[in-house]
Design a protein around this motif. Structure first.
Motif, PDB file in Angstrom:
ATOM      1  N   GLU A 292      -4.930  13.862 -28.672  1.00 45.58           N
ATOM      2  CA  GLU A 292      -4.300  13.833 -27.349  1.00 45.58           C
ATOM      3  C   GLU A 292      -5.324  13.876 -26.221  1.00 45.58           C
TER       4      GLU A 292
ATOM      5  N   GLU B 119      -2.522   9.833 -24.485  1.00 47.04           N
ATOM      6  CA  GLU B 119      -1.387  10.015 -23.578  1.00 47.04           C
ATOM      7  C   GLU B 119      -0.091   9.574 -24.245  1.00 47.04           C
ATOM      8  N   GLN B 120      -0.148   8.484 -24.963  1.00 48.33           N
ATOM      9  CA  GLN B 120       1.033   7.976 -25.664  1.00 48.33           C
ATOM     10  C   GLN B 120       1.490   8.965 -26.732  1.00 48.33           C
TER      11      GLN B 120
ATOM     12  N   GLY C 296       1.391   1.169 -26.315  1.00 43.14           N
ATOM     13  CA  GLY C 296       2.045   1.995 -25.313  1.00 43.14           C
ATOM     14  C   GLY C 296       2.350   1.216 -24.048  1.00 43.14           C
TER      15      GLY C 296
ATOM     16  N   MET D  10      -1.858   2.649 -20.955  1.00 42.61           N
ATOM     17  CA  MET D  10      -1.810   4.046 -21.317  1.00 42.61           C
ATOM     18  C   MET D  10      -2.698   4.250 -22.543  1.00 42.61           C
TER      19      MET D  10
ATOM     20  N   LYS E 154       0.924  12.230 -26.786  1.00 41.03           N
ATOM     21  CA  LYS E 154       1.460  13.419 -26.111  1.00 41.03           C
ATOM     22  C   LYS E 154       2.870  13.146 -25.601  1.00 41.03           C
ATOM     23  N   LYS E 155       3.086  11.950 -25.076  1.00 43.63           N
ATOM     24  CA  LYS E 155       4.411  11.572 -24.574  1.00 43.63           C
ATOM     25  C   LYS E 155       5.437  11.586 -25.712  1.00 43.63           C
ATOM     26  N   ILE E 156       5.070  11.025 -26.851  1.00 39.33           N
ATOM     27  CA  ILE E 156       5.969  11.001 -28.013  1.00 39.33           C
ATOM     28  C   ILE E 156       6.286  12.435 -28.450  1.00 39.33           C
ATOM     29  N   ARG E 157       5.252  13.268 -28.483  1.00 39.87           N
ATOM     30  CA  ARG E 157       5.440  14.654 -28.920  1.00 39.87           C
ATOM     31  C   ARG E 157       6.350  15.424 -27.972  1.00 39.87           C
ATOM     32  N   THR E 158       6.171  15.233 -26.674  1.00 40.31           N
ATOM     33  CA  THR E 158       7.002  15.970 -25.712  1.00 40.31           C
ATOM     34  C   THR E 158       8.439  15.444 -25.696  1.00 40.31           C
ATOM     35  N   ILE E 159       8.615  14.154 -25.913  1.00 40.59           N
ATOM     36  CA  ILE E 159       9.975  13.605 -26.002  1.00 40.59           C
ATOM     37  C   ILE E 159      10.697  14.214 -27.196  1.00 40.59           C
TER      38      ILE E 159
END
Length: 159
Positions: free
Chosen positions: A36, A5-6, A64, A1, A8-13
């Motif tokens: 991002e 992407e990593q 990631g 990853m 963005k994933k942290i931010r959305t979580i």
């Protein structure tokens, strides 16, 4: 990853917008967007800050997973550049030191007194001239080799 992407994933979580995320780490929303979208990468201090704020290990944040991504490559490249810069600095210091020693030998030779003692023996510190030339030559060679190494590196990166 990829790092973007990593991130963005942290931010959305965390259920944060880019603007909210940016405020928490004290950067602009555009910086977060660029990270991002993999347009550019944060510096190491910012990566450590992000990991600290969101309670992640650097491995989780940077890697990631098990694949090497662009952030990992950037960190490896930065480490190489730091070692190269230290090597260049040490080499320049050595070359300058040798040149200074050569000049000091000539100054000592120029300011020393030559005399004939009571037995008729000439006292002269002639040995300082070849030593001074040797130091100058060695210092110049250090700079010449580093210059050639730098030119070769520049030509390699252009290809």
């Amino acid at each position: 990853m990829e790092f973007g992407e990593q991130l963005k994933k942290i931010r959305t979580i965390q259920q944060l917008t880019q603007a909210q995320f940016a405020v928490r780490i004290n950067v602009t929303r555009q910086a977060v967007s660029n990270w991002e979208n993999n347009r550019n990468l944060p510096d190491l201090e910012m990566v450590i800050l992000i990991a600290t704020i969101f309670n992640l290990s650097l491995d989780e944040l940077i890697l990631g997973g098990t694949h090497v991504n662009n952030m990992t490559e950037k960190l490896i490249k930065d480490g190489r550049e730091t070692r190269r810069a230290k090597f260049n600095l040490i080499t320049v210091l050595i070359g300058a030191f040798l040149l200074i020693l050569g000049v000091v030998c000539f100054l000592i030779k120029g300011n020393s007194v030559e005399y004939v003692d009571s037995t008729g023996l000439l006292h002269e510190n002639f040995y300082l001239l070849p030593i001074g030339f040797a130091f100058l030559f060695a210092g110049l060679m250090v700079f010449a080799v580093m210059g050639l190494k730098t030119l070769v590196g520049i030509f390699r990166t252009k290809k």
